[in-house]
Design a protein around this motif. Structure first.
Motif, mmCIF file in Angstrom:
data_model
loop_
_atom_site.group_PDB
_atom_site.id
_atom_site.type_symbol
_atom_site.label_atom_id
_atom_site.label_comp_id
_atom_site.label_asym_id
_atom_site.label_seq_id
_atom_site.Cartn_x
_atom_site.Cartn_y
_atom_site.Cartn_z
ATOM 1 N N ASP A 112 0.859 -1.181 0.000
ATOM 2 C CA ASP A 112 0.000 0.000 0.000
ATOM 3 C C ASP A 112 0.895 1.232 0.000
ATOM 4 O O ASP A 112 1.693 1.432 0.911
ATOM 5 C CB ASP A 112 -0.904 -0.010 1.231
ATOM 6 N N ALA A 113 0.769 2.064 -1.049
ATOM 7 C CA ALA A 113 1.626 3.246 -1.162
ATOM 8 C C ALA A 113 1.428 4.192 0.014
ATOM 9 O O ALA A 113 2.390 4.781 0.520
ATOM 10 C CB ALA A 113 1.345 3.966 -2.482
ATOM 11 N N LEU A 114 0.188 4.339 0.480
ATOM 12 C CA LEU A 114 -0.071 5.231 1.605
ATOM 13 C C LEU A 114 0.582 4.703 2.886
ATOM 14 O O LEU A 114 1.094 5.484 3.694
ATOM 15 C CB LEU A 114 -1.581 5.387 1.804
ATOM 16 N N THR A 141 5.008 5.146 6.877
ATOM 17 C CA THR A 141 6.204 4.626 7.536
ATOM 18 C C THR A 141 7.393 5.555 7.326
ATOM 19 O O THR A 141 8.183 5.797 8.252
ATOM 20 C CB THR A 141 6.532 3.226 6.996
ATOM 21 N N VAL A 142 7.525 6.092 6.120
ATOM 22 C CA VAL A 142 8.612 7.044 5.839
ATOM 23 C C VAL A 142 8.440 8.308 6.678
ATOM 24 O O VAL A 142 9.416 8.833 7.251
ATOM 25 C CB VAL A 142 8.649 7.384 4.340
ATOM 26 N N LEU A 183 12.357 11.296 0.391
ATOM 27 C CA LEU A 183 11.766 10.021 0.001
ATOM 28 C C LEU A 183 10.252 10.068 0.107
ATOM 29 O O LEU A 183 9.538 9.573 -0.773
ATOM 30 C CB LEU A 183 12.326 8.893 0.871
ATOM 31 N N SER A 184 9.744 10.695 1.161
ATOM 32 C CA SER A 184 8.299 10.842 1.303
ATOM 33 C C SER A 184 7.728 11.690 0.169
ATOM 34 O O SER A 184 6.672 11.377 -0.390
ATOM 35 C CB SER A 184 7.963 11.480 2.655
ATOM 36 N N GLY A 185 8.444 12.756 -0.186
ATOM 37 C CA GLY A 185 7.996 13.587 -1.303
ATOM 38 C C GLY A 185 8.015 12.845 -2.621
ATOM 39 O O GLY A 185 7.154 13.061 -3.478
ATOM 40 N N ALA A 186 8.996 11.944 -2.784
ATOM 41 C CA ALA A 186 9.067 11.154 -4.016
ATOM 42 C C ALA A 186 7.863 10.226 -4.126
ATOM 43 O O ALA A 186 7.289 10.070 -5.211
ATOM 44 C CB ALA A 186 10.363 10.349 -4.045
ATOM 45 N N ILE A 187 7.467 9.628 -3.018
ATOM 46 C CA ILE A 187 6.289 8.763 -3.041
ATOM 47 C C ILE A 187 5.049 9.569 -3.373
ATOM 48 O O ILE A 187 4.202 9.161 -4.182
ATOM 49 C CB ILE A 187 6.122 8.047 -1.686
ATOM 50 N N ASP A 188 4.935 10.748 -2.762
ATOM 51 C CA ASP A 188 3.764 11.592 -2.991
ATOM 52 C C ASP A 188 3.701 12.060 -4.440
ATOM 53 O O ASP A 188 2.642 12.084 -5.063
ATOM 54 C CB ASP A 188 3.816 12.795 -2.043
ATOM 55 N N GLU A 189 4.845 12.428 -4.991
ATOM 56 C CA GLU A 189 4.878 12.958 -6.348
ATOM 57 C C GLU A 189 4.742 11.882 -7.410
ATOM 58 O O GLU A 189 4.051 12.077 -8.417
ATOM 59 C CB GLU A 189 6.196 13.710 -6.570
ATOM 60 N N LYS A 226 11.233 -0.725 -0.896
ATOM 61 C CA LYS A 226 9.783 -0.936 -0.863
ATOM 62 C C LYS A 226 9.072 0.030 -1.803
ATOM 63 O O LYS A 226 8.082 -0.336 -2.455
ATOM 64 C CB LYS A 226 9.263 -0.758 0.563
ATOM 65 N N THR A 227 9.548 1.254 -1.884
ATOM 66 C CA THR A 227 8.950 2.222 -2.806
ATOM 67 C C THR A 227 9.133 1.779 -4.249
ATOM 68 O O THR A 227 8.211 1.876 -5.071
ATOM 69 C CB THR A 227 9.577 3.607 -2.606
ATOM 70 N N ALA A 228 10.323 1.275 -4.565
ATOM 71 C CA ALA A 228 10.553 0.758 -5.918
ATOM 72 C C ALA A 228 9.639 -0.427 -6.205
ATOM 73 O O ALA A 228 9.129 -0.574 -7.328
ATOM 74 C CB ALA A 228 12.017 0.364 -6.080
ATOM 75 N N ALA A 229 9.415 -1.264 -5.191
ATOM 76 C CA ALA A 229 8.564 -2.442 -5.389
ATOM 77 C C ALA A 229 7.124 -2.062 -5.681
ATOM 78 O O ALA A 229 6.376 -2.856 -6.264
ATOM 79 C CB ALA A 229 8.623 -3.341 -4.150
ATOM 80 N N LEU A 230 6.709 -0.847 -5.299
ATOM 81 C CA LEU A 230 5.349 -0.409 -5.607
ATOM 82 C C LEU A 230 5.099 -0.364 -7.115
ATOM 83 O O LEU A 230 3.976 -0.558 -7.569
ATOM 84 C CB LEU A 230 5.092 0.979 -4.996
#
Length: 253
Positions: A12-14, A19-20, A43-49, A195-199
């Motif tokens: 889950d991306a959220l 967690t980040v 890293l959190s901003g990268a997930i959000d963007e 984990k972000t890459a695995a998304l």
């Protein structure tokens, strides 16, 4: 009213972003004067963007437009063939055999050109998504190297009683406990990059994207092992402690 069941077979991306964000707050609480928390925030901003923005709507629109264009091209080709064959059938001149040869040649050329156009339009949404994913994964790979740079000079040998610094030695200004926590945070952050890459593998079947995801996971795993080798060398740290790192689980302080 019963709660909506959660899917425990997909990332889950959220949840990854939460967690980040929690890791960022933990780093700021323990190391308020260090820049490591800014890296975690990036890293959190990268997930959000890159993952949480509504890019699915743009992809769906592009996919619909490409499919409509494909259908239009095929319809135009069929209409042109029917008109061309109809005109040739109405022609009763003695040289009509050669006209049929020219018609067949023209039909083959039209089919080839339309097939190329159809293939390009059909692949266009997939190419766009691949380009987006690869650009995002490139940023994550760069972020992993930034994290590795933060721990690169954190050498546990500098805390030994017999260590003799030179004029070029970097003073880490940390105790053994602080350095252990700092390295733990770096290891956990690298794990979250993986984990972000695995998304991306959750929604993509593109071989290039999947191979890039695997390479990033291998990269972060290798960097994490090097960090835990450093932690094992810290004064007062028993080697068995590296088998159950509390900070790397995301529930430490």
């Amino acid at each position: 009213m019963s709660a909506e069941p959660r899917d425990y077979q997909r990332l889950d991306a959220l949840a990854v972003q939460a967690t980040v964000d929690r890791l960022t707050q933990r780093i700021r609480a323990r190391f308020p004067d260090r820049n490591l928390s800014e890296v975690s925030q990036s890293l959190s901003g990268a997930i959000d963007e890159l993952l949480l923005r509504p890019r699915a709507r743009w992809y769906a629109s592009l996919r619909v437009a490409s499919r409509v264009a494909v259908v239009g091209l095929i319809a135009v080709l069929l209409i042109a063939l029917v008109v061309l064959i109809g005109q040739a059938a109405d022609d009763q001149q003695p040289g009509s055999v050669w006209q049929w040869v020219q018609i067949v040649e023209s039909v083959i050329n039209d089919i080839v050109f339309v097939s190329i156009a159809v293939f390009f339009l059909w692949q266009l949404p997939l190419r766009w998504e691949r380009a987006h994913d690869l650009a995002a994964l490139h940023k994550l790979r760069s972020l992993a190297h930034v994290i590795d740079m933060h721990q690169l000079t954190k050498d546990p040998d500098r805390l030994r009683s017999d260590f003799r610094p030179t004029s070029q030695s970097v003073d880490i200004h940390m105790t053994a406990g602080e350095l252990s926590n700092y390295l733990d945070y770096c290891s956990e952050m690298l794990s979250l990059v993986g984990k972000t890459a695995a998304l991306f593998a959750e929604h993509s079947q593109d071989n290039t994207v999947l191979q890039t995801v695997d390479s990033i996971e291998d990269l972060t795993s290798g960097m994490g092992r090097e960090i835990w080798q450093k932690i094992a060398l810290l004064p007062g740290r028993h080697p068995r402690e590296i088998d159950a790192p509390s900070e790397a689980t995301g529930y430490g302080a």
